[in-house]
Design an enzyme around this catalytic site. Structure first.
Site, PDB file in Angstrom:
ATOM      1  N   LYS A   1       9.463  18.251  -9.880  1.00 14.08           N
ATOM      2  CA  LYS A   1       9.633  19.027 -11.109  1.00 14.08           C
ATOM      3  C   LYS A   1       8.334  19.667 -11.588  1.00 14.08           C
ATOM      4  O   LYS A   1       8.365  20.651 -12.322  1.00 14.08           O
ATOM      5  CB  LYS A   1      10.258  18.168 -12.208  1.00 14.08           C
TER       6      LYS A   1
ATOM      7  N   TYR B   1      26.748   9.952  -7.765  1.00 12.07           N
ATOM      8  CA  TYR B   1      25.363  10.174  -8.188  1.00 12.07           C
ATOM      9  C   TYR B   1      24.720   8.879  -8.669  1.00 12.07           C
ATOM     10  O   TYR B   1      25.308   8.169  -9.486  1.00 12.07           O
ATOM     11  CB  TYR B   1      25.328  11.220  -9.314  1.00 12.07           C
TER      12      TYR B   1
ATOM     13  N   TYR C   1      17.516  10.282  -5.113  1.00 11.35           N
ATOM     14  CA  TYR C   1      17.328  11.576  -4.455  1.00 11.35           C
ATOM     15  C   TYR C   1      16.707  11.450  -3.063  1.00 11.35           C
ATOM     16  O   TYR C   1      17.374  11.642  -2.052  1.00 11.35           O
ATOM     17  CB  TYR C   1      16.438  12.493  -5.314  1.00 11.35           C
TER      18      TYR C   1
HETATM   19  C1  LIG Z   1      15.303  16.405  -9.324  1.00 12.97           C
HETATM   20  C2  LIG Z   1      14.959  15.723  -8.074  1.00 12.97           C
HETATM   21  C3  LIG Z   1      15.445  16.183  -6.840  1.00 12.97           C
HETATM   22  C4  LIG Z   1      16.421  17.306  -6.703  1.00 12.97           C
HETATM   23  O1  LIG Z   1      15.868  18.543  -6.936  1.00 12.97           O
HETATM   24  P1  LIG Z   1      16.809  19.671  -7.555  1.00 12.97           P
HETATM   25  O2  LIG Z   1      15.927  20.829  -7.713  1.00 12.97           O
HETATM   26  O3  LIG Z   1      17.358  19.116  -8.833  1.00 12.97           O
HETATM   27  O4  LIG Z   1      17.904  19.920  -6.570  1.00 12.97           O
HETATM   28  C5  LIG Z   1      15.039  15.547  -5.700  1.00 12.97           C
HETATM   29  N1  LIG Z   1      14.207  14.483  -5.747  1.00 12.97           N
HETATM   30  C6  LIG Z   1      13.739  14.007  -6.905  1.00 12.97           C
HETATM   31  C7  LIG Z   1      12.846  12.829  -6.852  1.00 12.97           C
HETATM   32  C8  LIG Z   1      14.099  14.603  -8.105  1.00 12.97           C
HETATM   33  O5  LIG Z   1      13.641  14.099  -9.253  1.00 12.97           O
END
Ligand SMILES: *Cc1c(COP(=O)(O)O)cnc(C)c1O
Length: 334
Positions: A50, A264, A290
């Site tokens: 992010k 999720y 993720y």
């Molecule tokens: C938000 C996030 C993602 C996914 O990225 P997006 O842009 O939301 O698809 C992947 N890994 C981590 C650790 C995240 O925080």
């Protein structure tokens, strides 16, 4: 691509490393050479993807004269943690709306990112039911803050609009420069695909640099059909914003949805295995929501012969390790 046309803060400290993963490649049979792009090492408290998006989103907010950031996420959101982090650094107030996607999953005293929200000085946390209209919830909060004399700015979930996705077009360009310098011919890139800004920005950037490396997304929540449409739309819009000639084609978007499991943020055996394999072989910490599920996809694709023998495959590590501490029981079972 010319990124100088857009407001941008200086959150990166040069390119994140691209590392070879020889032990993991060997542990998976040695037919595929695995590499990792370490976006988990980006600046911002505990790192992660992010930061690249917020470099553009918070710059836009500052240009519009805001003093207060509002964003949303799940109860262990890395995006919420990094938004709180960069807001603190910029001297902006930060307010969070958290979506309880799994009923009863918000615990005020929880560890992981939840603890860090507090430490990073978040001004308020509102918790809403799973499936709520998050934009409407954030707008309601914005109205409240405006009435109290503040100038709020809303960053959408995951910072996944064209402004945030621009950060991942930057990442593609950065990656291509590194690969050319390293004389490393990558055949395939694998990324996590969540709110879609990372995947879409990478694809738009790949078109922009004419790099021609296929990018596959591993879903963390949605079905293949729904996620591919979401990524496609955002990639097209981001490519347009960046004036990429030729733009993005529907065929450029590939998602795998068989590693989501029950839903999720809910653990799967393959996620637990992936987190352990990365830790034990490469000393790299993934996360349960993720990067762990995306790595489970990567590992399965390697094992089932999806990549031809001798392929060089680059995995984008998007970070998220603070969430591990909210899932310790999952990893200690068995
Ligand atoms: C938000 C996030 C993602 C996914 O990225 P997006 O842009 O939301 O698809 C992947 N890994 C981590 C650790 C995240 O925080």
């Amino acid at each position: 691509m010319n990124f100088t046309k857009f407001p941008r803060r200086n959150y990166l400290q040069g390119p994140t490393p691209i590392e070879s993963m020889p032990s993991l490649s060997k542990a998976l049979g040695g037919d595929v050479n695995l590499y990792v792009k370490r976006d988990d090492l980006l600046p911002g408290s505990a790192g992660g993807n992010k930061t690249r998006k917020l470099e553009f989103c918070i710059a836009d907010a500052l240009e519009k004269g805001t003093d207060t950031i509002i964003t949303c996420g799940a109860v262990q959101s890395n995006h919420a943690r990094l938004t709180a982090s960069w807001s603190a650094k910029e001297g902006l107030e930060c307010h969070l709306i958290l979506e309880e996607r799994v009923k009863g999953s918000y615990k005020e005293e929880a560890s992981g990112n939840n603890f860090l929200f507090e430490l990073l000085g978040v001004k308020s946390i509102g918790v809403v039911e799973g499936g709520s209209d998050m934009m409407a919830q954030m707008e309601k909060k914005a109205d409240e803050l405006t009435a109290a004399g503040k100038s709020p700015y809303i960053i959408p979930g995951g910072a996944s609009n064209t402004i945030g996705a621009t950060g991942y077009a930057v990442c593609t360009e950065e990656t291509m420069v590194q690969l050319n310098e390293m004389r490393l011919d990558i055949d395939h890139i694998v990324v996590p695909s969540g709110s879609a800004g990372t995947h879409a920005g990478m694809v738009a950037g790949m078109a922009g640099v004419n790099g021609n490396i296929p990018i596959s997304g591993v879903n963390v929540s949605r079905t293949k059909e729904v996620q591919e449409e979401l990524v496609y739309k955002l990639a097209v819009d981001t490519a347009e914003r960046l004036e990429v000639k030729g733009g993005v084609e529907r065929d450029d978007i590939i998602c795998f949805d068989q590693y989501v499991g029950p839903g999720y943020s809910l653990p799967t055996d393959s996620m637990v295995e992936a987190v352990k394999l990365f830790a034990k072989n490469e000393a790299i910490l993934l996360d349960p929501v993720y990067s762990g599920k995306a790595a489970a996809g990567l590992i399965d694709l390697v094992r089932n012969g999806h990549f031809p023998k001798g392929s060089n495959v680059l995995f984008l590590h998007t970070g998220g390790s603070p969430a591990l501490y909210a899932y310790m029981d999952t990893f200690r079972q068995e």
